[in-house]
Write a protein that holds these residues in place. Sequence first.
Motif, mmCIF file in Angstrom:
data_model
loop_
_atom_site.group_PDB
_atom_site.id
_atom_site.type_symbol
_atom_site.label_atom_id
_atom_site.label_comp_id
_atom_site.label_asym_id
_atom_site.label_seq_id
_atom_site.Cartn_x
_atom_site.Cartn_y
_atom_site.Cartn_z
ATOM 1 N N ALA A 182 -20.069 -4.720 18.704
ATOM 2 C CA ALA A 182 -20.890 -5.891 18.833
ATOM 3 C C ALA A 182 -21.877 -5.580 20.097
ATOM 4 O O ALA A 182 -23.027 -5.623 20.047
ATOM 5 C CB ALA A 182 -20.662 -7.143 18.744
ATOM 6 N N PHE A 183 -21.094 -4.999 21.241
ATOM 7 C CA PHE A 183 -21.759 -4.998 22.360
ATOM 8 C C PHE A 183 -22.416 -3.880 22.486
ATOM 9 O O PHE A 183 -23.852 -3.848 22.842
ATOM 10 C CB PHE A 183 -20.510 -4.763 23.534
ATOM 11 N N SER A 184 -22.241 -2.612 21.782
ATOM 12 C CA SER A 184 -23.075 -1.380 21.774
ATOM 13 C C SER A 184 -24.453 -1.918 20.902
ATOM 14 O O SER A 184 -25.431 -1.341 21.535
ATOM 15 C CB SER A 184 -22.370 -0.601 20.984
ATOM 16 N N HIS A 185 -24.631 -2.619 19.959
ATOM 17 C CA HIS A 185 -25.540 -3.007 19.097
ATOM 18 C C HIS A 185 -26.150 -4.408 19.473
ATOM 19 O O HIS A 185 -27.016 -4.664 18.632
ATOM 20 C CB HIS A 185 -25.137 -2.729 17.731
ATOM 21 N N GLN A 186 -25.638 -4.976 20.289
ATOM 22 C CA GLN A 186 -26.039 -6.181 20.773
ATOM 23 C C GLN A 186 -26.151 -7.130 19.284
ATOM 24 O O GLN A 186 -27.079 -7.789 19.061
ATOM 25 C CB GLN A 186 -27.590 -6.237 21.452
ATOM 26 N N ARG A 187 -25.234 -7.201 18.812
ATOM 27 C CA ARG A 187 -24.989 -8.003 17.515
ATOM 28 C C ARG A 187 -24.166 -9.347 17.763
ATOM 29 O O ARG A 187 -23.475 -9.518 18.553
ATOM 30 C CB ARG A 187 -24.116 -7.008 16.556
ATOM 31 N N VAL A 188 -24.109 -10.160 16.528
ATOM 32 C CA VAL A 188 -23.366 -11.371 16.331
ATOM 33 C C VAL A 188 -22.370 -10.982 15.472
ATOM 34 O O VAL A 188 -22.786 -10.513 14.188
ATOM 35 C CB VAL A 188 -24.359 -12.338 15.904
ATOM 36 N N PHE A 189 -21.133 -11.055 15.579
ATOM 37 C CA PHE A 189 -20.375 -10.970 14.579
ATOM 38 C C PHE A 189 -19.514 -12.556 14.135
ATOM 39 O O PHE A 189 -19.258 -13.141 15.055
ATOM 40 C CB PHE A 189 -18.895 -9.999 15.371
ATOM 41 N N ILE A 190 -19.529 -12.635 12.907
ATOM 42 C CA ILE A 190 -18.917 -13.882 12.521
ATOM 43 C C ILE A 190 -17.650 -13.427 11.770
ATOM 44 O O ILE A 190 -17.398 -12.487 10.888
ATOM 45 C CB ILE A 190 -19.732 -14.502 11.197
#
Length: 363
Positions: A182-190
């Motif tokens: 998530a950090f690498s891709h600037q994502r949100v994980f649910i």
Amino acid sequence: GRGIAVFTSGGDSQGMNAAVRSCVRMAIYLGCKVYFIREGYQGMVDGGDNIVEAQWASVSGIIHKGGTVIGSARCMEFKERPGRLKAAKNLIKNGISNLVIIGGDGSLTGANLFRQEWSSLLDELSSKGEITADQKMKFNHLNIVGLVGSIDNDFCGTDMTIGTDSALHRIVEAVDATTSTAFSHQRVFIIEVMGRHCGYLALISAICCEADYMFVPEEPPPDNWPELLCATLIQARNAGQRQNTIILSEGAIDRQGNPITGEMVKKVIVDAVELDTRVTVLGHIQRGGNPSAFDRILGCRMGAEAVIALMEAKPDADPVVVSLEGNQAVMLPLMKCVEKTKAVGQAMADKNWQMAIDLRGKS
Ligand code: F6P
């Protein structure tokens, strides 16, 4: 000695093997004959090879294994009296009048019913000539002790159920793994975690994993949760955070009692703030793998206490459940704990959230 049988019932959990091992060894140490019943209540109903005498060595090399080596099942037949009648006959045939059951609240409720019916089951067996008058007298008491094995930590009376700690280890490891991508891709994980109608796994893992938002069944979010959630995410991003974690309990609901799903939460985020979002459902990974040190010790302690409780039980004693209170193993009346657990479910069904939280807190 008096025959003791140990069995596991309902959903498996890590640490059940430690409990089985400890029951067997404590029973042998105290000079009792001890049996495994394989495949839970189904094995009790079917009898035959499902009920086998355990030896000291039968439980070697199992403490580190997940699941339950003696098998478990959710059994429909035992829910009806004819099934319980067969089960009673099989126990008597094997000289068993003491049971250690390791399972969740449904399995423990079944045990209590069995115990209440015991003398009428014996009457029926004896009138049908399936057991002798001698056997009827010798086995007129059935003693039962329960241990709570469940990853959900949803049972009132014990601070921890066997398996919860290991499931938390699994969850934390999995969430950590998503955090780096998530950090690498600037994502949100649910991340959807188990727990049935109990938010314990979600609550603890949310704290352990620095989650930005969490959904649990006991405290449904306010109706404007979509706005609140998005505002929280954006605030974190504005503060320099590159990723977000949301922990969603599988039993999460809104204030109307409708399920909140991972896809629903994702849609809210994507539509409103356009953050790249993924949903990961952890599923049975949480219930698998090796038990943690805590669950091994918990299983060992509870198993030993269960056998001691059986040996000390008065003939007509009500079933007890071995519980952890602080760091103490204590015996509590099984039915009271089951009733309290059901009261939490009722409070949630009545949308009395505060009462559900209070009842969970007290348990
Ligand atoms: O009670 C343990 C549990 O893993 C729950 O967390 C979950 O809701 C349920 O069992 C899953 O049941 P099954 O293994 O039958 O799919």
